[in-house]
Design a protein around this motif. Structure first.
Motif, PDB file in Angstrom:
ATOM      1  N   TYR A 295       3.705   3.063   2.829  1.00  0.00           N
ATOM      2  CA  TYR A 295       3.270   1.796   3.397  1.00  0.00           C
ATOM      3  C   TYR A 295       2.700   2.009   4.791  1.00  0.00           C
ATOM      4  O   TYR A 295       3.277   2.691   5.623  1.00  0.00           O
ATOM      5  CB  TYR A 295       4.457   0.837   3.449  1.00  0.00           C
ATOM      6  CG  TYR A 295       4.164  -0.435   4.182  1.00  0.00           C
ATOM      7  CD1 TYR A 295       3.323  -1.391   3.627  1.00  0.00           C
ATOM      8  CD2 TYR A 295       4.706  -0.673   5.423  1.00  0.00           C
ATOM      9  CE1 TYR A 295       3.045  -2.557   4.301  1.00  0.00           C
ATOM     10  CE2 TYR A 295       4.438  -1.847   6.105  1.00  0.00           C
ATOM     11  CZ  TYR A 295       3.607  -2.780   5.532  1.00  0.00           C
ATOM     12  OH  TYR A 295       3.323  -3.936   6.193  1.00  0.00           O
ATOM     13  N   ASP A 296       1.557   1.418   5.044  1.00  0.00           N
ATOM     14  CA  ASP A 296       0.891   1.530   6.334  1.00  0.00           C
ATOM     15  C   ASP A 296       0.617   0.118   6.842  1.00  0.00           C
ATOM     16  O   ASP A 296      -0.164  -0.624   6.237  1.00  0.00           O
ATOM     17  CB  ASP A 296      -0.420   2.310   6.174  1.00  0.00           C
ATOM     18  CG  ASP A 296      -1.155   2.512   7.493  1.00  0.00           C
ATOM     19  OD1 ASP A 296      -0.671   2.040   8.537  1.00  0.00           O
ATOM     20  OD2 ASP A 296      -2.224   3.143   7.460  1.00  0.00           O
TER      21      ASP A 296
ATOM     22  N   LEU B 213      -2.946  -1.191   7.011  1.00  0.00           N
ATOM     23  CA  LEU B 213      -3.587  -1.660   5.781  1.00  0.00           C
ATOM     24  C   LEU B 213      -3.326  -3.137   5.553  1.00  0.00           C
ATOM     25  O   LEU B 213      -4.201  -3.865   5.089  1.00  0.00           O
ATOM     26  CB  LEU B 213      -3.094  -0.872   4.572  1.00  0.00           C
ATOM     27  CG  LEU B 213      -3.658   0.521   4.383  1.00  0.00           C
ATOM     28  CD1 LEU B 213      -3.021   1.187   3.174  1.00  0.00           C
ATOM     29  CD2 LEU B 213      -5.160   0.481   4.226  1.00  0.00           C
ATOM     30  N   GLU B 214      -2.129  -3.576   5.887  1.00  0.00           N
ATOM     31  CA  GLU B 214      -1.802  -4.980   5.701  1.00  0.00           C
ATOM     32  C   GLU B 214      -2.705  -5.854   6.557  1.00  0.00           C
ATOM     33  O   GLU B 214      -3.207  -6.876   6.103  1.00  0.00           O
ATOM     34  CB  GLU B 214      -0.339  -5.234   6.034  1.00  0.00           C
ATOM     35  CG  GLU B 214       0.070  -6.657   5.757  1.00  0.00           C
ATOM     36  CD  GLU B 214       1.548  -6.880   5.936  1.00  0.00           C
ATOM     37  OE1 GLU B 214       1.949  -8.050   5.870  1.00  0.00           O
ATOM     38  OE2 GLU B 214       2.290  -5.916   6.148  1.00  0.00           O
TER      39      GLU B 214
ATOM     40  N   GLY C 171      -4.351  -1.640  -3.952  1.00  0.00           N
ATOM     41  CA  GLY C 171      -3.253  -1.352  -3.042  1.00  0.00           C
ATOM     42  C   GLY C 171      -2.330  -0.306  -3.636  1.00  0.00           C
ATOM     43  O   GLY C 171      -2.662   0.337  -4.619  1.00  0.00           O
ATOM     44  N   THR C 172      -1.170  -0.146  -3.062  1.00  0.00           N
ATOM     45  CA  THR C 172      -0.215   0.836  -3.545  1.00  0.00           C
ATOM     46  C   THR C 172       1.105   0.146  -3.843  1.00  0.00           C
ATOM     47  O   THR C 172       1.382  -0.948  -3.333  1.00  0.00           O
ATOM     48  CB  THR C 172       0.020   1.938  -2.496  1.00  0.00           C
ATOM     49  OG1 THR C 172       0.595   1.337  -1.330  1.00  0.00           O
ATOM     50  CG2 THR C 172      -1.254   2.664  -2.134  1.00  0.00           C
TER      51      THR C 172
ATOM     52  N   SER D 122       4.088   1.020  -2.857  1.00  0.00           N
ATOM     53  CA  SER D 122       4.903   0.882  -1.645  1.00  0.00           C
ATOM     54  C   SER D 122       4.413  -0.282  -0.782  1.00  0.00           C
ATOM     55  O   SER D 122       5.214  -0.978  -0.156  1.00  0.00           O
ATOM     56  CB  SER D 122       4.917   2.181  -0.850  1.00  0.00           C
ATOM     57  OG  SER D 122       3.623   2.526  -0.436  1.00  0.00           O
ATOM     58  N   TYR D 123       3.109  -0.523  -0.769  1.00  0.00           N
ATOM     59  CA  TYR D 123       2.564  -1.652  -0.019  1.00  0.00           C
ATOM     60  C   TYR D 123       3.100  -2.976  -0.566  1.00  0.00           C
ATOM     61  O   TYR D 123       3.568  -3.836   0.178  1.00  0.00           O
ATOM     62  CB  TYR D 123       1.032  -1.636  -0.077  1.00  0.00           C
ATOM     63  CG  TYR D 123       0.401  -2.889   0.471  1.00  0.00           C
ATOM     64  CD1 TYR D 123       0.306  -3.094   1.842  1.00  0.00           C
ATOM     65  CD2 TYR D 123      -0.089  -3.874  -0.380  1.00  0.00           C
ATOM     66  CE1 TYR D 123      -0.253  -4.251   2.351  1.00  0.00           C
ATOM     67  CE2 TYR D 123      -0.658  -5.025   0.123  1.00  0.00           C
ATOM     68  CZ  TYR D 123      -0.744  -5.217   1.485  1.00  0.00           C
ATOM     69  OH  TYR D 123      -1.293  -6.360   1.982  1.00  0.00           O
ATOM     70  N   TYR D 124       3.061  -3.124  -1.902  1.00  0.00           N
ATOM     71  CA  TYR D 124       3.529  -4.371  -2.506  1.00  0.00           C
ATOM     72  C   TYR D 124       5.034  -4.555  -2.338  1.00  0.00           C
ATOM     73  O   TYR D 124       5.503  -5.670  -2.114  1.00  0.00           O
ATOM     74  CB  TYR D 124       3.134  -4.440  -3.988  1.00  0.00           C
ATOM     75  CG  TYR D 124       1.654  -4.606  -4.169  1.00  0.00           C
ATOM     76  CD1 TYR D 124       0.996  -5.718  -3.653  1.00  0.00           C
ATOM     77  CD2 TYR D 124       0.897  -3.659  -4.830  1.00  0.00           C
ATOM     78  CE1 TYR D 124      -0.365  -5.874  -3.794  1.00  0.00           C
ATOM     79  CE2 TYR D 124      -0.467  -3.805  -4.976  1.00  0.00           C
ATOM     80  CZ  TYR D 124      -1.097  -4.918  -4.462  1.00  0.00           C
ATOM     81  OH  TYR D 124      -2.446  -5.075  -4.603  1.00  0.00           O
TER      82      TYR D 124
ATOM     83  N   GLN E 114       6.795  -3.467   0.178  1.00  0.00           N
ATOM     84  CA  GLN E 114       6.974  -3.879   1.577  1.00  0.00           C
ATOM     85  C   GLN E 114       6.588  -5.341   1.769  1.00  0.00           C
ATOM     86  O   GLN E 114       7.216  -6.049   2.551  1.00  0.00           O
ATOM     87  CB  GLN E 114       6.151  -2.993   2.515  1.00  0.00           C
ATOM     88  CG  GLN E 114       6.782  -1.656   2.781  1.00  0.00           C
ATOM     89  CD  GLN E 114       8.172  -1.772   3.354  1.00  0.00           C
ATOM     90  OE1 GLN E 114       9.129  -1.496   2.662  1.00  0.00           O
ATOM     91  NE2 GLN E 114       8.307  -2.182   4.580  1.00  0.00           N
ATOM     92  N   CYS E 115       5.560  -5.797   1.064  1.00  0.00           N
ATOM     93  CA  CYS E 115       5.118  -7.195   1.201  1.00  0.00           C
ATOM     94  C   CYS E 115       6.188  -8.190   0.757  1.00  0.00           C
ATOM     95  O   CYS E 115       6.234  -9.310   1.255  1.00  0.00           O
ATOM     96  CB  CYS E 115       3.838  -7.428   0.404  1.00  0.00           C
ATOM     97  SG  CYS E 115       2.385  -6.703   1.174  1.00  0.00           S
TER      98      CYS E 115
END
Length: 130
Positions: free
Chosen positions: A3-4, A7-8, A41-42, A44-46, A48-49
């Motif tokens: 997660y970055d 990017l968010e 997206g990835t 890990s991104y989702y 984290q969201c």
């Protein structure tokens, strides 16, 4: 890719604008990689969201509670619901009340196990085997 937070910020927009931006990247700028990143997206991104492991655990808990209350089938099968893309596989033959109850308890138990694994601080019901 982990997660970055940058990017968010970069992709923080309403879904329609995000799709239009992705189409622009793909069709006009011919930047397939960036368009793909923008629209997918990835994992890990989702995660984290929705609040990381704690948030995912909370979602599993709530899904289990819906099953335990017997409301999950109705919620997931309603075409107007926001969850309408998640479908419950229709039963080949009508279930008796006891069979539906047992199926829902089993599903709730699986969701509760996942909730405990994701967030041990949650107050998750324990379903005893019969």
């Amino acid at each position: 890719m982990l997660y970055d937070p940058d990017l968010e910020v970069k992709f923080n927009m309403d879904p329609t604008s995000l799709v239009l931006f992705s189409i622009e990247l793909l069709d006009i700028r011919k930047d397939e990689e960036e368009a793909f990143e923008c629209s997918v997206g990835t994992l890990s991104y989702y995660v984290q969201c929705i609040g990381g492991a704690a948030g995912l655990g909370q979602l599993y808990l709530e899904a289990g509670l819906l099953h335990l209350e017997g409301a999950a089938s109705v919620v997931l099968s309603a075409s107007y619901a926001t969850s309408s893309s998640i479908r419950v596989i229709p039963q080949a033959q009508p279930e008796s009340g006891a069979e539906a109850w047992q199926r829902d308890r089993h599903a709730a138990s699986r969701f509760f196990d996942r909730a405990r694994a994701m967030n041990s601080d949650l107050d998750v019901p324990v379903i005893m085997d019969e």
